[in-house]
Write a protein that holds these residues in place. Sequence first.
Motif, PDB file in Angstrom:
ATOM      1  N   ILE A   7      -3.561 -63.541 -81.471  1.00 32.20           N
ATOM      2  CA  ILE A   7      -3.444 -62.429 -82.417  1.00 32.20           C
ATOM      3  C   ILE A   7      -4.180 -61.262 -81.773  1.00 32.20           C
ATOM      4  O   ILE A   7      -5.341 -61.388 -81.394  1.00 32.20           O
ATOM      5  CB  ILE A   7      -4.100 -62.762 -83.776  1.00 32.20           C
ATOM      6  N   ARG A   8      -3.491 -60.125 -81.647  1.00 31.00           N
ATOM      7  CA  ARG A   8      -4.133 -58.949 -81.058  1.00 31.00           C
ATOM      8  C   ARG A   8      -3.456 -57.678 -81.542  1.00 31.00           C
ATOM      9  O   ARG A   8      -2.369 -57.714 -82.092  1.00 31.00           O
ATOM     10  CB  ARG A   8      -4.120 -59.016 -79.535  1.00 31.00           C
ATOM     11  N   ARG A   9      -4.136 -56.555 -81.290  1.00 30.79           N
ATOM     12  CA  ARG A   9      -3.576 -55.242 -81.614  1.00 30.79           C
ATOM     13  C   ARG A   9      -2.484 -54.892 -80.604  1.00 30.79           C
ATOM     14  O   ARG A   9      -2.547 -55.291 -79.450  1.00 30.79           O
ATOM     15  CB  ARG A   9      -4.649 -54.161 -81.551  1.00 30.79           C
ATOM     16  N   SER A  10      -1.541 -54.109 -81.063  1.00 35.65           N
ATOM     17  CA  SER A  10      -0.477 -53.653 -80.175  1.00 35.65           C
ATOM     18  C   SER A  10      -0.992 -52.564 -79.238  1.00 35.65           C
ATOM     19  O   SER A  10      -1.988 -51.899 -79.513  1.00 35.65           O
ATOM     20  CB  SER A  10       0.698 -53.119 -80.989  1.00 35.65           C
ATOM     21  N   THR A  11      -0.278 -52.400 -78.137  1.00 35.18           N
ATOM     22  CA  THR A  11      -0.511 -51.301 -77.212  1.00 35.18           C
ATOM     23  C   THR A  11       0.835 -50.613 -76.990  1.00 35.18           C
ATOM     24  O   THR A  11       1.878 -51.104 -77.436  1.00 35.18           O
ATOM     25  CB  THR A  11      -1.056 -51.789 -75.859  1.00 35.18           C
ATOM     26  N   GLU A  12       0.825 -49.508 -76.295  1.00 27.99           N
ATOM     27  CA  GLU A  12       2.081 -48.818 -75.986  1.00 27.99           C
ATOM     28  C   GLU A  12       3.020 -49.719 -75.200  1.00 27.99           C
ATOM     29  O   GLU A  12       4.236 -49.634 -75.343  1.00 27.99           O
ATOM     30  CB  GLU A  12       1.807 -47.530 -75.220  1.00 27.99           C
ATOM     31  N   ALA A  13       2.474 -50.597 -74.390  1.00 29.05           N
ATOM     32  CA  ALA A  13       3.290 -51.500 -73.571  1.00 29.05           C
ATOM     33  C   ALA A  13       4.072 -52.506 -74.420  1.00 29.05           C
ATOM     34  O   ALA A  13       5.036 -53.100 -73.941  1.00 29.05           O
ATOM     35  CB  ALA A  13       2.406 -52.237 -72.566  1.00 29.05           C
ATOM     36  N   ASP A  14       3.683 -52.698 -75.673  1.00 31.32           N
ATOM     37  CA  ASP A  14       4.353 -53.663 -76.556  1.00 31.32           C
ATOM     38  C   ASP A  14       5.535 -53.064 -77.319  1.00 31.32           C
ATOM     39  O   ASP A  14       6.269 -53.797 -77.980  1.00 31.32           O
ATOM     40  CB  ASP A  14       3.351 -54.209 -77.591  1.00 31.32           C
ATOM     41  N   ALA A  15       5.728 -51.763 -77.226  1.00 26.73           N
ATOM     42  CA  ALA A  15       6.720 -51.086 -78.072  1.00 26.73           C
ATOM     43  C   ALA A  15       8.122 -51.677 -77.936  1.00 26.73           C
ATOM     44  O   ALA A  15       8.792 -51.913 -78.942  1.00 26.73           O
ATOM     45  CB  ALA A  15       6.743 -49.594 -77.762  1.00 26.73           C
TER      46      ALA A  15
END
Length: 79
Positions: A7-15
Amino acid sequence: MRDAITIRRSTEADAADVFRLALLDDRAAPKGDAMLAFVDGELRAAMPLAKHDGVVADPFHLTADVVHLLHLRAEQEAA
């Protein structure tokens, strides 16, 4: 269950991955920051942090448990 769950926060790379997940779920992709749930490295669910509804999840896997974990983690961060 012996699958690795992350479980983690999204980053721009996950879009792009979040967008594909939303297409699978036939829902709109979360806007802004999101909490993501991965099972064995595969994105299974995403939940916007601004409001904890609008979760998108992989309809081809059981995801109730990881969605529950997303809610728990978001509550922890809000506290």
